[in-house]
Design an enzyme around this catalytic site. Structure first.
Site, PDB file in Angstrom:
ATOM      1  CB  CYS A 183       1.254  -1.888   1.657  1.00  0.00           C
ATOM      2  SG  CYS A 183       1.391  -3.330   0.567  1.00  0.00           S
ATOM      3  CG  ASP A 229       9.984   0.932  -2.057  1.00  0.00           C
ATOM      4  OD1 ASP A 229      10.281   1.612  -0.881  1.00  0.00           O
ATOM      5  OD2 ASP A 229       9.781  -0.360  -1.753  1.00  0.00           O
TER       6      ASP A 229
END
Length: 210
Positions: free
Chosen positions: A15, A136
């Site tokens: 990412c 996360d």
């Protein structure tokens, strides 16, 4: 649920792509997904125009994910409809109503991210109507969360937060997530590092093959 989620095949998502050099490295290394960040407070945030430019240079085998935080649902749908991204990843307070509205506007997959700190954070993961979920650490400090908390998650998930080439293999071996999502762990001085990107994929793959 996307068809590729039918069986366990380890996926890698890298990412925070911002530069042409990042895309060149991606095209060489071939992760399954890359991410463009559109969250305005992120240092990795890029414009729609820049994302379109980078997407045009991206290998067609790599799927592009757009990362949003509490963005207007119509704006997210437009990113999907115009082909800049293949998947929307939601990192804010977007609920199931928001996700259903987005899916009504487009047939593209949606990933919902959840910050995992305690067992109480697991139920929303299981109740999410998103096609995929991402677990996360959420603190942005490069540290992992308590991976033992994933034991109660019975749906496929991306693991994120504090992942590096050094612990990617351990994560795959211990948790068997659907995929690993990495950003800062493949950077040097705030920019994507081709050597670290290649090392991350190799580390995850070695453990997967054992």
């Amino acid at each position: 649920m996307p068809p590729e989620m039918g069986g366990f095949v380890m996926k890698i998502k890298m990412c925070g792509m911002m530069r042409a050099e990042d895309i060149a490295a991606v095209n060489e290394i071939k992760p399954d997904y890359i991410g463009f960040v559109f969250a305005k407070k992120s240092r990795r945030c890029i414009s729609k125009e820049k994302a379109a430019e980078l997407r045009a240079a991206l290998d067609s085998d790599v799927k592009a994910v757009g990362v949003f935080v509490n963005e207007d649902v119509k704006a997210v749908a437009e990113f999907l409809k115009c082909g800049i991204i293949d998947i929307a990843q939601l990192h804010g307070s977007e609920d199931n109503e928001y996700i259903l509205s987005l899916k009504a506007m487009t047939d593209k997959p949606v990933i919902k991210a959840f910050r995992i700190q305690t067992e109480d954070n697991i139920m929303p993961v299981m109740e999410s109507c998103a096609d995929m979920v991402l677990l996360d650490a959420g603190a942005g400090d490069g540290k992992t969360f308590d991976w033992s908390l994933t034991g109660r998650v019975t749906r496929p998930y991306f693991l994120a937060g504090g992942l590096t080439p050094e612990n990617a293999g351990e994560a795959v071996k211990a948790l068997h997530p659907y995929g690993l999502d990495v950003s800062s762990g493949i950077e040097t001085d705030g920019y994507k590092d081709r050597i670290k990107m290649a090392a991350f994929k190799a580390a995850a793959g070695k453990e997967e093959e054992k």
